[in-house]
Design a protein around this motif. Structure first.
Motif, mmCIF file in Angstrom:
data_model
loop_
_atom_site.group_PDB
_atom_site.id
_atom_site.type_symbol
_atom_site.label_atom_id
_atom_site.label_comp_id
_atom_site.label_asym_id
_atom_site.label_seq_id
_atom_site.Cartn_x
_atom_site.Cartn_y
_atom_site.Cartn_z
ATOM 1 N N GLU A 157 0.831 -1.194 0.000
ATOM 2 C CA GLU A 157 0.000 0.000 0.000
ATOM 3 C C GLU A 157 0.874 1.256 0.000
ATOM 4 N N VAL A 158 0.317 2.343 -0.500
ATOM 5 C CA VAL A 158 1.060 3.588 -0.563
ATOM 6 C C VAL A 158 1.465 4.052 0.827
ATOM 7 N N GLN A 159 0.667 3.732 1.839
ATOM 8 C CA GLN A 159 0.975 4.173 3.190
ATOM 9 C C GLN A 159 2.159 3.431 3.797
ATOM 10 N N GLU A 160 2.504 2.289 3.249
ATOM 11 C CA GLU A 160 3.590 1.470 3.802
ATOM 12 C C GLU A 160 4.921 1.880 3.167
ATOM 13 N N ILE A 161 5.483 2.963 3.674
ATOM 14 C CA ILE A 161 6.743 3.508 3.158
ATOM 15 C C ILE A 161 7.890 3.042 4.046
ATOM 16 N N ALA A 162 8.964 2.559 3.421
ATOM 17 C CA ALA A 162 10.122 2.061 4.170
ATOM 18 C C ALA A 162 11.353 2.883 3.819
ATOM 19 N N GLU A 163 12.110 3.267 4.856
ATOM 20 C CA GLU A 163 13.360 3.989 4.646
ATOM 21 C C GLU A 163 14.477 2.980 4.425
ATOM 22 N N ILE A 164 15.200 3.098 3.300
ATOM 23 C CA ILE A 164 16.207 2.092 2.968
ATOM 24 C C ILE A 164 17.645 2.606 3.084
ATOM 25 N N ASP A 165 17.855 3.892 2.895
ATOM 26 C CA ASP A 165 19.218 4.422 2.948
ATOM 27 C C ASP A 165 19.147 5.938 2.981
ATOM 28 N N ARG A 166 20.313 6.563 3.046
ATOM 29 C CA ARG A 166 20.391 8.017 3.033
ATOM 30 C C ARG A 166 21.582 8.437 2.184
ATOM 31 N N ILE A 167 21.341 9.346 1.254
ATOM 32 C CA ILE A 167 22.419 9.849 0.406
ATOM 33 C C ILE A 167 23.442 10.572 1.276
ATOM 34 N N LYS A 168 24.715 10.294 1.026
ATOM 35 C CA LYS A 168 25.773 10.961 1.787
ATOM 36 C C LYS A 168 25.953 12.377 1.262
ATOM 37 N N LEU A 169 25.678 13.338 2.132
ATOM 38 C CA LEU A 169 25.827 14.752 1.808
ATOM 39 C C LEU A 169 26.954 15.338 2.651
ATOM 40 N N VAL A 170 27.868 16.033 2.017
ATOM 41 C CA VAL A 170 29.039 16.560 2.721
ATOM 42 C C VAL A 170 29.185 18.051 2.430
ATOM 43 N N ASN A 171 29.969 18.710 3.263
ATOM 44 C CA ASN A 171 30.224 20.130 3.061
ATOM 45 C C ASN A 171 31.616 20.496 3.565
ATOM 46 N N PRO A 172 32.676 19.975 2.921
ATOM 47 C CA PRO A 172 34.040 20.340 3.334
ATOM 48 C C PRO A 172 34.339 21.788 2.980
ATOM 49 N N PRO A 173 35.319 22.417 3.641
ATOM 50 C CA PRO A 173 35.683 23.801 3.329
ATOM 51 C C PRO A 173 36.086 23.951 1.860
ATOM 52 N N ALA A 174 35.666 25.047 1.258
ATOM 53 C CA ALA A 174 35.937 25.267 -0.168
ATOM 54 C C ALA A 174 37.426 25.330 -0.471
ATOM 55 N N GLU A 175 38.228 25.834 0.498
ATOM 56 C CA GLU A 175 39.665 25.946 0.246
ATOM 57 C C GLU A 175 40.354 24.587 0.204
ATOM 58 N N GLN A 176 39.677 23.526 0.632
ATOM 59 C CA GLN A 176 40.254 22.186 0.587
ATOM 60 C C GLN A 176 39.849 21.425 -0.670
ATOM 61 N N LEU A 177 39.028 22.031 -1.514
ATOM 62 C CA LEU A 177 38.491 21.335 -2.681
ATOM 63 C C LEU A 177 39.225 21.713 -3.957
ATOM 64 N N THR A 178 39.251 20.774 -4.863
ATOM 65 C CA THR A 178 39.794 21.015 -6.194
ATOM 66 C C THR A 178 38.973 20.234 -7.207
#
Length: 251
Positions: A152-173
């Motif tokens: 059923e549409v009401q039976e929603i299951a959480e399976i994972d979570r996208i990895k979201l990151v925010n390192p300092p811009a000066e460390q990125l290339t």
């Protein structure tokens, strides 16, 4: 031979390199989540057994413009855009962790969640795998929820979570493949960047490229004129050399 010939030749070559950078930006004006590269020229004095009165011009890419692009509403459930600062973690072709803002996600035949360019999206324990489902939803915190086939549409299951990151811009290339990574000389180089709970996604949206097409076209035209001037200097230096040779022959 007059050193001006070599200096003009170097200037023309550096103009071509700069044009390649701006042309790459312009070519990706419609690429989702693309970040434009800044280009600049630096004067390099010519030292030797003479007074350094002449300089070479050297083109370099000092940094990448990480400003956010505009948000485009698509209404597609698997389209996500990072709201504000932050990145989506993906698995690069060499198996390492990299970061992107390309949110045009899709599910392949094996159930692996991938970006529009085919890179696996990382979750809590590696690439995100989605079971056969009638509906897939991505929350603002990267949570992936599904409605299994036959449920059923009401039976929603959480399976994972996208990895979201925010390192300092000066460390990125940004690499030649368009992916963002931690700089090799950064303190956190070689270590996985921890998830950041403050990074949020907007479902049903895509982030456009932050390239300004008018500025890039203007720079390309300006560099073309500079290239023509460098060629004229080379011709003038060659003519001066020929004239000097004729004078020596007369004497």
């Amino acid at each position: 031979m007059d050193k001006a010939l070599y200096i003009a030749m170097t200037g023309a070559a550096q103009n071509m390199l700069s044009q390649r950078g701006h042309a790459n930006n312009l070519a990706n004006v419609n690429t989702t989540g693309f970040k434009a590269d800044w280009m600049q020229a630096r004067a390099m004095p010519v030292f030797g057994d003479y007074y350094p009165s002449r300089v070479y011009a050297m083109t370099e890419r000092p940094a990448t413009n990480y400003d956010q692009g505009s948000m485009i509403q698509t209404g597609r459930a698997l389209d996500v855009a990072v709201a504000g600062e932050g990145w989506i973690a993906v698995q690069a072709p060499d198996g390492t962790e990299a970061y992107t803002r390309e949110g045009e996600l899709q599910i392949d035949v094996n159930g692996i969640l991938r970006t529009g360019s085919g890179l696996p999206v990382l979750g809590n324990g590696g690439p995100v795998a989605i079971p056969p489902a009638a509906k897939v939803e991505i929350g603002g915190d990267g949570t992936i929820s599904v409605v299994a086939l036959g449920e059923e549409v009401q039976e929603i299951a959480e399976i994972d979570r996208i990895k979201l990151v925010n390192p300092p811009a000066e460390q990125l290339t940004k690499g030649e493949d368009g992916l963002v990574r931690i700089k090799p000389d950064a303190e956190t180089a070689g270590q996985p960047v921890p998830p950041d709970a403050f990074v949020k996604l907007e479902s049903g949206y895509l982030e456009s490229s932050n390239v300004n097409a008018v500025e890039e076209m203007t720079e390309i035209l300006s560099l073309s004129r500079q290239f023509e001037l460098q060629v004229k200097v080379m011709r003038a230096a060659d003519q001066n050399t020929e004239a000097a040779a004729r004078l020596l022959q007369i004497s």
